[in-house]
Design an enzyme around this catalytic site. Structure first.
Site, mmCIF file in Angstrom:
data_model
loop_
_atom_site.group_PDB
_atom_site.id
_atom_site.type_symbol
_atom_site.label_atom_id
_atom_site.label_comp_id
_atom_site.label_asym_id
_atom_site.label_seq_id
_atom_site.Cartn_x
_atom_site.Cartn_y
_atom_site.Cartn_z
ATOM 1 N N CYS A 244 68.811 -10.096 17.766
ATOM 2 C CA CYS A 244 68.333 -9.085 16.828
ATOM 3 C C CYS A 244 68.872 -7.742 17.296
ATOM 4 C CB CYS A 244 66.809 -9.109 16.710
ATOM 5 S SG CYS A 244 65.913 -8.945 18.267
ATOM 6 N N THR A 245 68.135 -6.658 17.140
ATOM 7 C CA THR A 245 68.649 -5.351 17.534
ATOM 8 C C THR A 245 68.478 -5.094 19.030
ATOM 9 O OG1 THR A 245 68.339 -4.377 15.344
ATOM 10 C CG2 THR A 245 68.386 -2.858 17.205
#
Length: 349
Positions: A244-245
């Site tokens: 993800c981020t």
């Protein structure tokens, strides 16, 4: 949590679980892994610290690049230096009796990431170990350098699951190694998570807890994690990467769910989850240092991983499905046959 502390926590929890639930190792059984603890920790100076416990075996020999680099008894610690540069330095732990282990430092160092690491290298409650080099977890891939991409290609990363929302993917598009399949698995698709900024630290904590619950029972979360699990189970030509981020929340639950499904003890899963606080410390500190104190206090819970966040996911599993096995079957569509195949592929011993 410092890296050494993580290793110690994982080791202690694995040993505790082994003493409580695992059958005693038979020294004459060549398929049994006698190691209750085994870790590789890379130092900033290029050294590697190896630690192990293998009750019931009189001697342990460790090789790197086909050469013996350390020897010891059933319990030992060694610092290895002078090894040639490598994408990942692997160590083969060979006990006098039983099956050996192939381990590396969990962190994969890349110029463009801070939290890229191996999902494996953990002991299950039945005495098996999760293979390393099969599944990876990471933060965003938009800053990967050409050297990073070449390294991931050499590590055989063949499938990349992007767990981020559409605006994240558009703003910071992934860079994917040549030949790898790119799959969008948006955990928060259609949800209301993180649509408004919290105004207080308590609101920030609540937002993180609510988001964790949405990962488990939200439509987007169920679909995304189904994609990840099925992708790992079906892709026999691994390695598989999900990210993800920041590589800590959506990715954190993906890895927690995977390790739990494989039988890794809860304490070990939590230690792996909380390790993002260590790996991301420099990046998080840099963000907070540029914010006014009041704003930083609100942001900090969003940058952290905390036991209460992970616990919210497990609580949601119990509330919605009753058990983790039912979550796998009813939430993610992973039936007993698929789970058995997953364990066959990813566990050794």
């Amino acid at each position: 949590m410092k890296k050494a502390l993580l290793a110690a926590t994982v080791v202690a929890s694995a040993l505790t679980a082994a003493l409580i639930t695992a059958p005693a190792a038979n020294a004459g059984d060549r398929t049994t892994i006698p190691f209750t603890e085994a870790t590789v920790t890379a130092g900033a100076d290029g050294s590697f610290t190896l630690e192990w416990k293998a009750p019931g075996t009189g001697r342990v020999e460790i090789k790197a690049n086909g050469k013996v680099v350390a020897k010891g008894g059933a319990r030992g610690r060694a610092v290895v230096t002078g090894l040639p540069a490598a994408d990942r330095q692997w160590f083969d732990f060979k006990p006098q009796h039983g099956r050996g282990l192939r381990l590396a430092d969990r962190l994969v160092k890349l110029d463009g990431t801070a939290n890229f690491r191996d999902a494996g290298g953990y002991r299950t409650s039945t005495g098996q170990w999760v293979r390393m080099g099969e599944v990876y977890r990471s933060d965003a891939l938009d800053k990967l350098t050409p050297n990073d991409l070449a390294k991931l290609q050499r590590l055989h990363v063949r499938t990349v699951f992007d767990l981020r929302m559409e605006d994240e993917r558009t703003k910071d598009a992934d860079k994917v190694p040549a030949g790898a399949a790119y799959v969008v698995a948006d955990v928060f698709a259609g949800s209301g998570s993180f649509q408004t900024m919290p105004r207080t630290p308590d609101e920030a904590v609540k937002a993180m807890v609510d988001a964790e619950r949405a990962m488990v029972s939200g439509a987007g979360g169920k679909k995304a994690y189904t994609q990840v699990f099925e992708g790992i189970e079906r892709d026999r030509a691994r390695s598989v990467l999900f990210h993800c981020t920041a590589g800590k929340d959506r990715t954190g639950w993906a890895n927690a769910a995977l390790l739990t499904a494989l039988g890794v003890p809860r304490q070990t899963v939590e230690a792996d989850y909380l390790a993002s606080n260590d790996y991301r410390k420099a990046a998080n500190d840099a963000i907070l240092s540029h914010l006014p104190a009041q704003q930083a206090a609100v942001y900090k819970p969003l940058l952290d991983v905390r036991p209460e966040y992970l616990n919210a996911g497990y609580d949601e599993v119990r509330a919605t499905y009753g058990s983790f096995d039912r979550y796998l079957k009813d939430g993610l569509g992973i039936d007993a046959r698929e789970l058995k195949q997953l364990k066959k592929d990813l566990l050794v011993g």
